[in-house]
Motif scaffolding. Structure first.
Motif, PDB file in Angstrom:
ATOM      1  N   ALA A  96      11.012  64.155  63.950  1.00 61.48           N
ATOM      2  CA  ALA A  96      11.075  64.878  62.678  1.00 61.48           C
ATOM      3  C   ALA A  96      10.132  66.087  62.646  1.00 61.48           C
ATOM      4  O   ALA A  96      10.093  66.821  61.650  1.00 61.48           O
ATOM      5  CB  ALA A  96      10.715  63.926  61.530  1.00 61.48           C
ATOM      6  N   ALA A  97       9.387  66.308  63.737  1.00 64.15           N
ATOM      7  CA  ALA A  97       8.347  67.353  63.741  1.00 64.15           C
ATOM      8  C   ALA A  97       8.897  68.718  63.353  1.00 64.15           C
ATOM      9  O   ALA A  97      10.022  69.073  63.712  1.00 64.15           O
ATOM     10  CB  ALA A  97       7.697  67.425  65.105  1.00 64.15           C
ATOM     11  N   LYS A  98       8.075  69.462  62.613  1.00 58.33           N
ATOM     12  CA  LYS A  98       8.450  70.811  62.214  1.00 58.33           C
ATOM     13  C   LYS A  98       8.321  71.761  63.404  1.00 58.33           C
ATOM     14  O   LYS A  98       9.206  72.576  63.667  1.00 58.33           O
ATOM     15  CB  LYS A  98       7.519  71.244  61.076  1.00 58.33           C
ATOM     16  N   SER A  99       7.192  71.677  64.125  1.00 61.64           N
ATOM     17  CA  SER A  99       7.063  72.480  65.356  1.00 61.64           C
ATOM     18  C   SER A  99       6.691  71.554  66.504  1.00 61.64           C
ATOM     19  O   SER A  99       5.512  71.322  66.776  1.00 61.64           O
ATOM     20  CB  SER A  99       6.017  73.584  65.210  1.00 61.64           C
ATOM     21  N   PRO A 100       7.734  71.012  67.164  1.00 61.09           N
ATOM     22  CA  PRO A 100       7.522  69.987  68.196  1.00 61.09           C
ATOM     23  C   PRO A 100       6.584  70.442  69.313  1.00 61.09           C
ATOM     24  O   PRO A 100       5.940  69.607  69.957  1.00 61.09           O
ATOM     25  CB  PRO A 100       8.933  69.744  68.746  1.00 61.09           C
ATOM     26  N   SER A 101       6.476  71.741  69.544  1.00 58.70           N
ATOM     27  CA  SER A 101       5.660  72.173  70.685  1.00 58.70           C
ATOM     28  C   SER A 101       4.167  72.105  70.370  1.00 58.70           C
ATOM     29  O   SER A 101       3.344  72.010  71.282  1.00 58.70           O
ATOM     30  CB  SER A 101       6.040  73.597  71.083  1.00 58.70           C
ATOM     31  N   THR A 102       3.798  72.161  69.094  1.00 57.28           N
ATOM     32  CA  THR A 102       2.361  72.154  68.778  1.00 57.28           C
ATOM     33  C   THR A 102       1.879  70.861  68.125  1.00 57.28           C
ATOM     34  O   THR A 102       0.723  70.500  68.262  1.00 57.28           O
ATOM     35  CB  THR A 102       2.004  73.333  67.844  1.00 57.28           C
ATOM     36  N   GLN A 103       2.754  70.176  67.411  1.00 59.74           N
ATOM     37  CA  GLN A 103       2.318  68.956  66.720  1.00 59.74           C
ATOM     38  C   GLN A 103       2.121  67.819  67.718  1.00 59.74           C
ATOM     39  O   GLN A 103       2.834  67.730  68.719  1.00 59.74           O
ATOM     40  CB  GLN A 103       3.363  68.531  65.682  1.00 59.74           C
ATOM     41  N   ARG A 104       1.171  66.934  67.390  1.00 54.97           N
ATOM     42  CA  ARG A 104       0.877  65.815  68.282  1.00 54.97           C
ATOM     43  C   ARG A 104       1.013  64.485  67.538  1.00 54.97           C
ATOM     44  O   ARG A 104       0.777  64.419  66.337  1.00 54.97           O
ATOM     45  CB  ARG A 104      -0.522  65.974  68.865  1.00 54.97           C
ATOM     46  N   PHE A 105       1.388  63.452  68.287  1.00 53.68           N
ATOM     47  CA  PHE A 105       1.653  62.145  67.672  1.00 53.68           C
ATOM     48  C   PHE A 105       1.059  61.035  68.518  1.00 53.68           C
ATOM     49  O   PHE A 105       1.022  61.137  69.741  1.00 53.68           O
ATOM     50  CB  PHE A 105       3.173  61.952  67.518  1.00 53.68           C
ATOM     51  N   HIS A 106       0.610  59.975  67.832  1.00 53.09           N
ATOM     52  CA  HIS A 106      -0.092  58.912  68.544  1.00 53.09           C
ATOM     53  C   HIS A 106       0.038  57.614  67.772  1.00 53.09           C
ATOM     54  O   HIS A 106       0.146  57.645  66.553  1.00 53.09           O
ATOM     55  CB  HIS A 106      -1.576  59.310  68.664  1.00 53.09           C
ATOM     56  N   TYR A 107       0.036  56.493  68.481  1.00 57.59           N
ATOM     57  CA  TYR A 107      -0.057  55.211  67.760  1.00 57.59           C
ATOM     58  C   TYR A 107      -1.241  54.406  68.266  1.00 57.59           C
ATOM     59  O   TYR A 107      -1.663  54.569  69.405  1.00 57.59           O
ATOM     60  CB  TYR A 107       1.242  54.407  67.845  1.00 57.59           C
ATOM     61  N   ILE A 108      -1.768  53.567  67.387  1.00 51.17           N
ATOM     62  CA  ILE A 108      -2.869  52.678  67.744  1.00 51.17           C
ATOM     63  C   ILE A 108      -2.499  51.294  67.222  1.00 51.17           C
ATOM     64  O   ILE A 108      -2.189  51.143  66.037  1.00 51.17           O
ATOM     65  CB  ILE A 108      -4.201  53.140  67.094  1.00 51.17           C
ATOM     66  N   SER A 109      -2.529  50.296  68.094  1.00 49.76           N
ATOM     67  CA  SER A 109      -2.220  48.938  67.639  1.00 49.76           C
ATOM     68  C   SER A 109      -3.496  48.274  67.138  1.00 49.76           C
ATOM     69  O   SER A 109      -4.512  48.251  67.833  1.00 49.76           O
ATOM     70  CB  SER A 109      -1.603  48.129  68.790  1.00 49.76           C
ATOM     71  N   ALA A 110      -3.464  47.785  65.925  1.00 52.68           N
ATOM     72  CA  ALA A 110      -4.630  47.099  65.349  1.00 52.68           C
ATOM     73  C   ALA A 110      -4.170  46.183  64.228  1.00 52.68           C
ATOM     74  O   ALA A 110      -3.176  46.458  63.563  1.00 52.68           O
ATOM     75  CB  ALA A 110      -5.622  48.126  64.806  1.00 52.68           C
ATOM     76  N   ASP A 111      -4.927  45.093  64.032  1.00 54.28           N
ATOM     77  CA  ASP A 111      -4.688  44.195  62.901  1.00 54.28           C
ATOM     78  C   ASP A 111      -5.706  44.539  61.815  1.00 54.28           C
ATOM     79  O   ASP A 111      -6.911  44.351  62.010  1.00 54.28           O
ATOM     80  CB  ASP A 111      -4.869  42.738  63.364  1.00 54.28           C
ATOM     81  N   VAL A 112      -5.228  45.036  60.705  1.00 57.19           N
ATOM     82  CA  VAL A 112      -6.145  45.509  59.658  1.00 57.19           C
ATOM     83  C   VAL A 112      -6.895  44.355  58.977  1.00 57.19           C
ATOM     84  O   VAL A 112      -7.845  44.586  58.226  1.00 57.19           O
ATOM     85  CB  VAL A 112      -5.424  46.357  58.572  1.00 57.19           C
ATOM     86  N   ALA A 113      -6.455  43.116  59.239  1.00 54.08           N
ATOM     87  CA  ALA A 113      -7.144  41.970  58.634  1.00 54.08           C
ATOM     88  C   ALA A 113      -8.380  41.574  59.434  1.00 54.08           C
ATOM     89  O   ALA A 113      -9.172  40.748  58.993  1.00 54.08           O
ATOM     90  CB  ALA A 113      -6.196  40.785  58.526  1.00 54.08           C
ATOM     91  N   GLU A 114      -8.537  42.165  60.624  1.00 53.21           N
ATOM     92  CA  GLU A 114      -9.690  41.819  61.455  1.00 53.21           C
ATOM     93  C   GLU A 114     -10.911  42.580  60.975  1.00 53.21           C
ATOM     94  O   GLU A 114     -10.876  43.805  60.874  1.00 53.21           O
ATOM     95  CB  GLU A 114      -9.410  42.239  62.907  1.00 53.21           C
ATOM     96  N   PRO A 115     -12.024  41.860  60.715  1.00 57.34           N
ATOM     97  CA  PRO A 115     -13.224  42.559  60.257  1.00 57.34           C
ATOM     98  C   PRO A 115     -13.624  43.657  61.257  1.00 57.34           C
ATOM     99  O   PRO A 115     -13.548  43.448  62.473  1.00 57.34           O
ATOM    100  CB  PRO A 115     -14.290  41.457  60.205  1.00 57.34           C
ATOM    101  N   ASP A 116     -13.995  44.800  60.746  1.00 53.72           N
ATOM    102  CA  ASP A 116     -14.493  45.919  61.565  1.00 53.72           C
ATOM    103  C   ASP A 116     -13.456  46.535  62.502  1.00 53.72           C
ATOM    104  O   ASP A 116     -13.800  47.237  63.436  1.00 53.72           O
ATOM    105  CB  ASP A 116     -15.727  45.506  62.393  1.00 53.72           C
ATOM    106  N   TYR A 117     -12.175  46.299  62.241  1.00 54.95           N
ATOM    107  CA  TYR A 117     -11.155  46.916  63.090  1.00 54.95           C
ATOM    108  C   TYR A 117     -11.190  48.444  62.992  1.00 54.95           C
ATOM    109  O   TYR A 117     -10.857  49.156  63.926  1.00 54.95           O
ATOM    110  CB  TYR A 117      -9.748  46.419  62.696  1.00 54.95           C
TER     111      TYR A 117
END
Ligand SMILES: NC(=O)C1=CN([C@@H]2O[C@H](COP(=O)(O)OP(=O)(O)OC[C@H]3O[C@@H](n4cnc5c(N)ncnc54)[C@H](OP(=O)(O)O)[C@@H]3O)[C@@H](O)[C@H]2O)C=CC1
Ligand SMILES: CCCCCCCCCCCCCCCC(=O)[C@@H](N)CO
Length: 360
Positions: A96-117
Motif C-alpha cells: 500500500a506504500a505511497k512511495s515504495p522506493s523510499t518507505q521502509r517496513f518492518h515487523y517485530i514479534s513480541a508478546d505485549v503481556a510480557e513484563p518489560d517487552y
C-alpha cells in the motif's frame, strides 16, 4: 428550597435567560461545527516520511491502520506475536506504500503481556531506524474474553485482559516516553509533536453486562491517558500528544473469537450497535487523530457516550462537548431504564444464569 421558590417566582426572566443562553450556545456550537467542516483544517498528525509503530497490527483494525498509514507515506513497524501473520500483514502494508522506493517496513514479534517487552521492541525499532525513535506509537493489541462475573475463571480472565490490554499499552507507553522525553531529545515547543495513541473501547464510556473481564482494562487506559495528558506539560521542549481511540463493534478476527464465549444477553444488548469493518474504523480513527482530537470516538454512539463521561478529561472542543454533555443525563435516563429492563426480562425468561447452556 428558598432559592428555588424565588427562582420560580421570577420564572419569566429566568426562563428567558435560560432559553437565551441555551439558544446562544447551540448557535455557537452549530457555527463551530460548520467552521470545522469548512475551515482550513490543519493536519495535526502528518505521517508522510515519519515512522509509525503499531502493536496488534497483524489483524483487524491495527492491520487496516498500518495499510492506510503506509498509503499516506509512513514508514511502518508492526508488532504482534504470530510471525506468519506478521509476514502476511507486512506484505499487505508494504503493497500500500505511497512511495515504495523510499518507505521502509518492518515487523517485530513480541508478546505485549510480557513484563518489560517494550524496552526490547523499542531498542529493535531504533536499531532498524538508524537510531531514530518512531514518531508515532499506536497501541492496538488487545483481546476480550466476555463472560459473566460469577462464572468460574472470570477473575483469571480479567487478569489476562489487564495484562494484554492495559499493561501491554502501559509498558509500551513508558518505554517510548523514556525515549521521547529524554533531555538529549529535547528540541523546541514548536517541533512537530510525537503521538502516543491508546486503543480503548466504547465500553470504557458505557459498560454493559458480560464484559466484566474486559471493560476495566479499557477504563484503566483512560485513567493513564488523562494522567499523561497533564504530565506531558512538564516537557514543553519534547512535545508529545496522547490520544485514546474508542471503537465500538469491529468485525475482526478478534470479534469472531470473543463471540464464541460471549453470553447471549451480551449479544442481545450489543446488537443495536452497528458493526463496522476494520478499514472503516481505522479510517475514522486516523481522521480523528489528524483533526487533533484527544478522545477519538469513531461512531455516533461513541460520540454521544464520550460526551456523557467527560469529567476532568481534556476536551476536543469545549463548547461542542459541553452542549452535547448536557443532553446525556436525559438520554441515559431512558437508555438505562430500557437496558436494565431487557436484562430483568432476560432473567425472567431464562432463569438463573447457572442453568444457561454451556458455551465452548
Ligand atoms: N473487535 C471489536 O469489536 C473491538 C475491539 N476493540 C479493541 O480494538 C483493538 C483492535 O481490535 P480488533 O481489530 O478486534 O483486533 P483483533 O483481535 O482482530 O487482532 C488483535 C491483534 O493484536 C495482536 N495481539 C493480541 N494479543 C497480543 C499479545 N499478547 N501480544 C502481542 N500482540 C497481540 C494480534 O496478533 P497475535 O495474536 O499474533 O499476537 C492481532 O494482531 C483491540 O485493542 C481491541 O480490544 C475495541 C472495541 C471493539
Ligand atoms: C448514548 C448511549 C446509547 C447506549 C446504547 C448502547 C448500545 C450497546 C452498545 C454496546 C456496544 C458494545 C461494543 C463492544 C466493543 C468491544 O469492545 C468488544 N467487542 C470487545 O472486543
Amino acid at each position: 428550597m428558598e432559592y428555588i421558590q424565588s427562582a420560580l417566582h421570577n420564572s419569566s426572566w429566568l426562563s428567558l435567560l435560560a432559553t437565551g443562553t441555551a439558544l446562544g450556545v447551540a448557535a455557537l456550537a452549530v457555527a463551530m461545527g460548520l467552521l470545522s467542516l469548512f475551515g482550513a483544517s490543519k493536519n495535526h498528525m502528518p505521517v508522510n516520511g515519519r515512522t509509525v509503530l503499531l502493536t496488534g497490527a497483524s489483524e483487524g483494525m491495527g492491520r487496516s491502520a498500518g495499510v492506510q498509514l503506509a498509503a499516506k507515506g509512513a514508514n511502518v513497524i508492526i508488532v504482534s506475536r504470530n510471525v506468519g501473520r506478521l509476514e502476511e500483514a507486512l506484505a499487505e502494508v508494504q503493497a500500500a506504500a505511497k512511495s515504495p522506493s523510499t518507505q521502509r517496513f518492518h515487523y517485530i514479534s513480541a508478546d505485549v503481556a510480557e513484563p518489560d517487552y517494550a524496552a526490547r521492541v523499542i531498542a529493535e525499532a531504533l536499531a532498524w531506524n538508524g537510531g531514530a525513535a518512531p514518531d508515532i506509537v499506536w497501541c492496538v493489541a488487545g483481546m476480550s474474553t466476555p463472560m459473566l462475573w460469577a462464572e468460574d475463571g472470570a477473575v483469571a480472565a480479567a487478569r489476562r485482559n489487564m495484562d494484554v490490554n492495559f499493561f501491554g499499552a502501559a509498558d509500551m507507553s513508558a518505554a517510548i516516553l523514556r525515549e521521547w522525553l529524554a533531555p538529549e531529545n529535547s528540541s523546541s515547543p514548536r517541533a512537530e509533536p510525537k503521538h502516543l495513541v491508546f486503543t480503548a473501547s466504547v465500553l470504557a464510556l458505557f459498560a454493559i453486562v458480560g464484559y466484566a473481564p474486559y471493560t476495566p482494562s479499557k477504563w484503566a487506559l483512560r485513567g493513564l491517558a488523562d494522567t499523561l495528558a497533564m504530565e506531558l506539560h512538564l516537557y514543553p521542549d519534547n512535545p508529545v500528544r496522547v490520544h485514546v481511540v474508542y471503537p465500538a463493534t469491529i468485525v475482526s478476527p478478534g470479534l469472531a473469537r470473543e463471540n464464541r464465549t460471549k453470553p447471549d444477553i451480551t449479544l442481545e444488548l450489543e446488537k443495536d450497535d452497528p458493526p463496522e469493518t476494520p478499514d472503516t474504523v481505522a479510517r475514522r480513527a486516523i481522521a480523528g487523530l489528524e483533526a487533533g482530537q484527544y478522545f477519538v470516538a469513531v461512531s455516533l454512539l461513541g460520540k454521544l457516550m464520550q460526551a456523557g463521561i467527560m469529567g476532568g478529561s481534556p476536551r476536543n472542543n469545549w463548547v461542542f462537548d459541553t452542549v452535547l454533555g448536557w443532553f446525556m443525563p436525559i438520554v441515559y435516563f431512558f437508555v438505562l431504564k430500557v437496558m436494565n429492563g431487557q436484562v430483568l426480562g432476560w432473567a425472567r425468561k431464562y432463569g438463573h444464569p447457572s442453568t444457561y447452556p454451556k458455551k465452548e
